[in-house]
Design a protein around this motif. Structure first.
Motif, PDB file in Angstrom:
ATOM      1  N   SER A   1     -10.187  -5.923   3.073  1.00 36.78           N
ATOM      2  CA  SER A   1      -9.931  -4.919   3.099  1.00 36.78           C
ATOM      3  C   SER A   1      -9.832  -3.966   2.936  1.00 36.78           C
ATOM      4  O   SER A   1      -9.350  -4.318   1.938  1.00 36.78           O
ATOM      5  N   ALA A   2     -10.312  -2.969   2.857  1.00 32.91           N
ATOM      6  CA  ALA A   2     -10.688  -1.537   2.479  1.00 32.91           C
ATOM      7  C   ALA A   2      -8.950  -1.116   2.485  1.00 32.91           C
ATOM      8  O   ALA A   2      -8.171  -1.409   3.827  1.00 32.91           O
ATOM      9  N   ILE A   3      -8.023  -0.518   1.258  1.00 33.11           N
ATOM     10  CA  ILE A   3      -7.110   0.131   1.516  1.00 33.11           C
ATOM     11  C   ILE A   3      -7.165   1.194   0.250  1.00 33.11           C
ATOM     12  O   ILE A   3      -8.110   1.246  -0.594  1.00 33.11           O
ATOM     13  N   GLY A   4      -6.278   2.695   0.333  1.00 31.37           N
ATOM     14  CA  GLY A   4      -6.197   3.383   0.052  1.00 31.37           C
ATOM     15  C   GLY A   4      -5.697   3.272  -1.176  1.00 31.37           C
ATOM     16  O   GLY A   4      -4.869   2.846  -0.938  1.00 31.37           O
ATOM     17  N   ASP A   5      -6.292   4.374  -2.352  1.00 34.88           N
ATOM     18  CA  ASP A   5      -5.179   3.364  -4.150  1.00 34.88           C
ATOM     19  C   ASP A   5      -3.804   4.583  -4.191  1.00 34.88           C
ATOM     20  O   ASP A   5      -3.280   4.323  -4.977  1.00 34.88           O
ATOM     21  N   ASN A   6      -4.379   5.315  -3.432  1.00 29.40           N
ATOM     22  CA  ASN A   6      -2.850   6.293  -3.248  1.00 29.40           C
ATOM     23  C   ASN A   6      -1.507   4.863  -2.538  1.00 29.40           C
ATOM     24  O   ASN A   6      -0.437   5.373  -3.219  1.00 29.40           O
ATOM     25  N   LEU A   7      -1.689   3.772  -2.296  1.00 26.77           N
ATOM     26  CA  LEU A   7      -0.524   2.989  -1.279  1.00 26.77           C
ATOM     27  C   LEU A   7      -0.330   1.757  -2.244  1.00 26.77           C
ATOM     28  O   LEU A   7       0.566   0.875  -2.283  1.00 26.77           O
ATOM     29  N   ILE A   8      -1.063   1.605  -3.749  1.00 27.60           N
ATOM     30  CA  ILE A   8      -0.641   1.311  -4.545  1.00 27.60           C
ATOM     31  C   ILE A   8      -1.020   0.776  -5.835  1.00 27.60           C
ATOM     32  O   ILE A   8      -1.726   0.476  -6.201  1.00 27.60           O
ATOM     33  N   LYS A   9      -0.172   2.137  -5.926  1.00 30.28           N
ATOM     34  CA  LYS A   9      -0.086   2.446  -7.698  1.00 30.28           C
ATOM     35  C   LYS A   9       1.704   1.915  -8.709  1.00 30.28           C
ATOM     36  O   LYS A   9       1.138   1.797  -9.561  1.00 30.28           O
ATOM     37  N   LYS A  10       1.792   1.100  -7.305  1.00 31.81           N
ATOM     38  CA  LYS A  10       2.767   0.678  -8.434  1.00 31.81           C
ATOM     39  C   LYS A  10       2.238  -0.999  -8.571  1.00 31.81           C
ATOM     40  O   LYS A  10       1.852  -1.393  -7.952  1.00 31.81           O
ATOM     41  N   PRO A  11       2.708  -1.444  -8.879  1.00 35.56           N
ATOM     42  CA  PRO A  11       2.122  -2.454 -10.353  1.00 35.56           C
ATOM     43  C   PRO A  11       2.255  -3.665  -9.232  1.00 35.56           C
ATOM     44  O   PRO A  11       0.676  -4.315  -9.131  1.00 35.56           O
ATOM     45  N   PHE A  12       3.326  -3.831  -8.788  1.00 33.70           N
ATOM     46  CA  PHE A  12       3.459  -4.810  -8.011  1.00 33.70           C
ATOM     47  C   PHE A  12       2.620  -4.719  -6.443  1.00 33.70           C
ATOM     48  O   PHE A  12       1.807  -5.884  -6.329  1.00 33.70           O
ATOM     49  N   LEU A  13       2.854  -3.816  -5.749  1.00 31.99           N
ATOM     50  CA  LEU A  13       1.948  -3.626  -4.411  1.00 31.99           C
ATOM     51  C   LEU A  13       0.946  -3.188  -5.184  1.00 31.99           C
ATOM     52  O   LEU A  13      -0.713  -4.385  -4.632  1.00 31.99           O
ATOM     53  N   HIS A  14      -0.137  -3.237  -6.562  1.00 30.42           N
ATOM     54  CA  HIS A  14      -1.621  -2.997  -7.160  1.00 30.42           C
ATOM     55  C   HIS A  14      -2.030  -4.446  -6.739  1.00 30.42           C
ATOM     56  O   HIS A  14      -2.687  -5.183  -6.226  1.00 30.42           O
ATOM     57  N   THR A  15      -1.023  -5.588  -7.868  1.00 28.36           N
ATOM     58  CA  THR A  15      -1.789  -7.226  -7.332  1.00 28.36           C
ATOM     59  C   THR A  15      -1.602  -7.730  -6.927  1.00 28.36           C
ATOM     60  O   THR A  15      -2.119  -8.684  -6.109  1.00 28.36           O
ATOM     61  N   LEU A  16      -0.555  -7.172  -6.003  1.00 25.26           N
ATOM     62  CA  LEU A  16      -0.084  -8.074  -4.336  1.00 25.26           C
ATOM     63  C   LEU A  16      -1.389  -7.721  -3.514  1.00 25.26           C
ATOM     64  O   LEU A  16      -1.824  -8.584  -2.367  1.00 25.26           O
ATOM     65  N   SER A  17      -1.762  -6.243  -3.387  1.00 28.20           N
ATOM     66  CA  SER A  17      -3.291  -6.260  -2.663  1.00 28.20           C
ATOM     67  C   SER A  17      -4.231  -6.263  -3.093  1.00 28.20           C
ATOM     68  O   SER A  17      -5.189  -7.228  -1.768  1.00 28.20           O
ATOM     69  N   ARG A  18      -4.811  -7.183  -3.993  1.00 28.25           N
ATOM     70  CA  ARG A  18      -5.577  -7.862  -4.933  1.00 28.25           C
ATOM     71  C   ARG A  18      -5.742  -9.269  -4.423  1.00 28.25           C
ATOM     72  O   ARG A  18      -6.508 -10.178  -4.369  1.00 28.25           O
ATOM     73  N   LEU A  19      -4.109  -9.798  -4.120  1.00 27.64           N
ATOM     74  CA  LEU A  19      -4.012 -11.029  -4.553  1.00 27.64           C
ATOM     75  C   LEU A  19      -4.588 -11.484  -2.295  1.00 27.64           C
ATOM     76  O   LEU A  19      -4.590 -12.902  -2.136  1.00 27.64           O
ATOM     77  N   ASN A  20      -4.015 -10.042  -1.912  1.00 30.66           N
ATOM     78  CA  ASN A  20      -4.728 -10.483  -0.403  1.00 30.66           C
ATOM     79  C   ASN A  20      -6.010  -9.799  -0.339  1.00 30.66           C
ATOM     80  O   ASN A  20      -6.133  -9.537   1.584  1.00 30.66           O
ATOM     81  N   ARG A  21      -6.632 -10.003  -1.335  1.00 32.10           N
ATOM     82  CA  ARG A  21      -7.852  -9.800  -0.584  1.00 32.10           C
ATOM     83  C   ARG A  21      -8.433  -8.188   0.204  1.00 32.10           C
ATOM     84  O   ARG A  21      -9.538  -7.962   0.224  1.00 32.10           O
ATOM     85  N   ASN A  22      -7.783  -7.078  -0.920  1.00 33.96           N
ATOM     86  CA  ASN A  22      -7.586  -6.305  -0.492  1.00 33.96           C
ATOM     87  C   ASN A  22      -9.221  -5.341  -1.673  1.00 33.96           C
ATOM     88  O   ASN A  22      -9.077  -5.687  -2.894  1.00 33.96           O
ATOM     89  N   PHE A  23      -9.457  -4.124  -1.198  1.00 31.56           N
ATOM     90  CA  PHE A  23     -10.488  -3.379  -1.742  1.00 31.56           C
ATOM     91  C   PHE A  23     -10.069  -2.463  -2.321  1.00 31.56           C
ATOM     92  O   PHE A  23      -9.731  -1.561  -1.046  1.00 31.56           O
ATOM     93  N   ALA A  24      -9.755  -1.360  -3.393  1.00 32.79           N
ATOM     94  CA  ALA A  24      -9.470  -0.499  -3.648  1.00 32.79           C
ATOM     95  C   ALA A  24     -10.365   1.043  -3.141  1.00 32.79           C
ATOM     96  O   ALA A  24     -11.486   0.763  -3.030  1.00 32.79           O
TER      97      ALA A  24
END
Length: 381
Positions: A121-144
């Motif tokens: 799933s697509a997600i804006g990189d503005n939403l995952i700037k925090k390192p934890f959220l970036h890692t969590l999004s990639r584990l949840n199969r998001n692409f930036a």
């Protein structure tokens, strides 16, 4: 290194190491204590230490957390149209977009429950700037999706995303979710931006980029919340737009929106799968018209499908009647439902500000008008 390393989710081979990096993060602990309130942290941490794939992470941790969110902040999730989908088949889900996290998470929970392939799933990189959220999004199969780019950088980024989506659908048989426009719909008027469709075709070689859509399964999706948990948070941007001012987000605005979307009141939620646009896309592709016009035709078609599949709640009809000063749709809501919505309106909006009142009501009323458009528009075929 892969050309997609800057945007892709983790590979399964990377999952366990990524999990171990965040397993003691306070934000993850809060999330898991919410999902598993009766289990000691040592229990879910031990499970995480033995998790080695994105699917297992999603099923064993994201899914239970989402079910708890639904239990705490909604009155249930209903679905329709999923019987048109087949297992082990890749689909491009193009959806209206109201909530940062829940739209795609809820769709994936439904796909999982029905034995269908979950999406990347697509997600804006503005939403995952925090390192934890970036890692969590990639584990949840998001692409930036990189935001704020212009010129050549924007084109290069768009081509990369297009290539990633094409690879996911055609080579990996992996379904993809993307919104019908960049960012969430703020005013309730769900419309497909032609630029999103054009981006999808950038990886297609040859003189018929629209042919990409003939190779894949395009599925329009409608998601409707009886109460939008972030309705009032969308008002400042609409106000700035009305004044022709540039809207500048506060430092933690995206994160606040994300949390409010998860925990805010939603009442009932519905997800509708609106068929597979196979015959319609072949018809558009055969037209002797420019590529840009084909994209416009497809955007209009997706709009009609999303509008027609949108579940209209009492809140939509109440807002429409309040906005028009009539009782045209009074048969679709009770007095108690009207009073509840009015209480929400008065509790969230300065009733002395006519623009904000109108904007708040329009956010809920627009789907009624769009549903009427869908019902009266002649089908393509």
């Amino acid at each position: 290194m892969s050309k997609f390393d800057s945007i892709r989710p983790f590979y399964d081979s990377e999952a366990n190491a990524a999990i171990r990096k965040i397993v003691d993060d306070p934000m993850l602990e809060a999330m898991m204590n919410f999902a598993f309130p009766y289990d000691p942290p040592s229990h879910w941490k031990d499970l995480m230490h033995h998790t080695h794939s994105l699917r297992d992470f999603q099923i064993n941790f994201i899914y239970p957390a989402l079910m708890k969110v639904l239990e705490r902040s909604s009155e249930g999730l209903s679905t329709g149209g999923f019987e048109s989908l087949e297992p082990n088949t890749a689909y491009l889900f193009i959806s209206n977009h109201r909530d940062i996290i829940l739209d795609t998470s809820l769709l994936n929970s439904c796909l999982y429950e029905k034995g269908l392939s979950m999406t990347t799933s697509a997600i804006g990189d503005n939403l995952i700037k925090k390192p934890f959220l970036h890692t969590l999004s990639r584990l949840n199969r998001n692409f930036a999706i990189r935001r704020g780019l212009t010129g050549r950088a924007l084109l290069e980024s768009s081509v990369l995303v297009s290539e990633f989506i094409s690879k996911s659908l055609l080579r990996e048989n992996r379904s993809v979710w993307t919104a019908q426009r960049e960012g969430r719909t703020k005013d309730g008027n769900d419309t497909t931006h032609k630029g999103v469709l054009k981006m999808l075709t950038l990886a297609e070689s040859g003189d018929n980029p629209f042919g990409f859509f003939e190779k894949i399964n395009v599925v329009p999706v409608s998601i409707s919340y009886e109460y939008d948990p972030t309705d009032i948070l969308k008002m400042p941007e609409l106000l700035a737009k009305s004044r022709d001012e540039k809207y500048v987000k506060s430092e933690n605005e995206d994160f606040v929106n994300l949390l409010r979307g998860i925990m805010g009141t939603k009442k009932r939620i519905h997800i509708q799968i609106n068929g597979i646009l196979e015959k319609e896309i072949r018809e558009i592709s055969s037209m002797e018209i420019p590529q840009g016009e084909k994209l416009s035709q497809l955007a209009n078609l997706i709009d009609q499908k999303i509008w027609g599949g949108y579940k209209l709640w009492p809140s939509n009809y109440v807002a429409h009647d309040l906005l028009s000063g009539t009782s045209t749709y009074s048969e679709h809501y009770s007095l108690a439902e009207k009073e509840a919505f009015e209480k929400r309106l008065h509790g969230k909006v300065d009733m002395g500000n006519t623009f904000l009142v109108k904007s708040f009501l329009s956010m809920y009323a627009y789907p009624v008008d769009n549903s009427l458009k869908a019902a009266t528009t002649q089908p393509l075929l």
